[in-house]
Design a protein around this motif. Structure first.
Motif, PDB file in Angstrom:
ATOM      1  N   CYS A   1       0.834  -1.206   0.000  1.00 41.77           N
ATOM      2  CA  CYS A   1       0.000   0.000   0.000  1.00 41.77           C
ATOM      3  C   CYS A   1       0.863   1.249   0.000  1.00 41.77           C
ATOM      4  CB  CYS A   1      -0.923   0.020   1.212  1.00 41.77           C
ATOM      5  SG  CYS A   1      -2.395  -0.970   1.003  1.00 41.77           S
TER       6      CYS A   1
ATOM      7  N   ASP B   1      -3.406   4.717  -2.300  1.00 40.26           N
ATOM      8  CA  ASP B   1      -4.427   3.773  -1.845  1.00 40.26           C
ATOM      9  C   ASP B   1      -5.394   4.433  -0.866  1.00 40.26           C
ATOM     10  OD1 ASP B   1      -3.473   1.567  -3.395  1.00 40.26           O
ATOM     11  OD2 ASP B   1      -1.747   1.537  -2.048  1.00 40.26           O
TER      12      ASP B   1
ATOM     13  N   GLY C   1      -4.692   3.129   2.994  1.00 35.20           N
ATOM     14  CA  GLY C   1      -3.780   2.008   3.207  1.00 35.20           C
ATOM     15  C   GLY C   1      -2.343   2.480   3.313  1.00 35.20           C
TER      16      GLY C   1
ATOM     17  N   GLY D   1       1.748   0.960   3.747  1.00 34.50           N
ATOM     18  CA  GLY D   1       2.572  -0.227   3.590  1.00 34.50           C
ATOM     19  C   GLY D   1       3.432  -0.528   4.800  1.00 34.50           C
TER      20      GLY D   1
END
Length: 99
Positions: A15, A20, A35, A37
């Motif tokens: 993400c 995102d 989102g 990561g």
């Protein structure tokens, strides 16, 4: 004051919080899903969401207590921050997914 704008931050491999983003706007309520990561990205995302008007933030179950504290510090506790948690009945299912 009524809740009109809230956000949910979740963590998932790959993400990018600049890409995102999903928005659900009913005309009466705006929900922003972002989102990340990596957990370390959440504080900056939280600051951005609060600056954009989010009245409440929720963090997915992938965030721990230290991550939540970092988000609260980043926004100076400007809005409530909640976290998703799982009870003991979910342990075997979580283990199947992430174990």
């Amino acid at each position: 004051m009524a809740l009109e704008h809230w956000a949910f931050i979740y963590v998932a491999d790959g993400c990018d919080p600049d890409r995102d983003i999903s928005i659900v706007d009913t005309g009466k309520s705006r929900t922003v899903l972002v989102g990340v990561g990596a957990h370390e990205q959440a504080p900056a995302v939280a600051r951005r969401l609060v600056a954009d008007g989010a009245q409440l933030l929720e963090l997915c179950g992938g965030f721990g207590a230290a991550d939540t504290a970092a988000v609260l510090a980043a926004i100076d506790s400007a809005v409530p921050v909640g976290t998703v948690s799982y009870g003991p009945e979910a342990i075997s299912g979580l283990h199947a997914l992430f174990g």
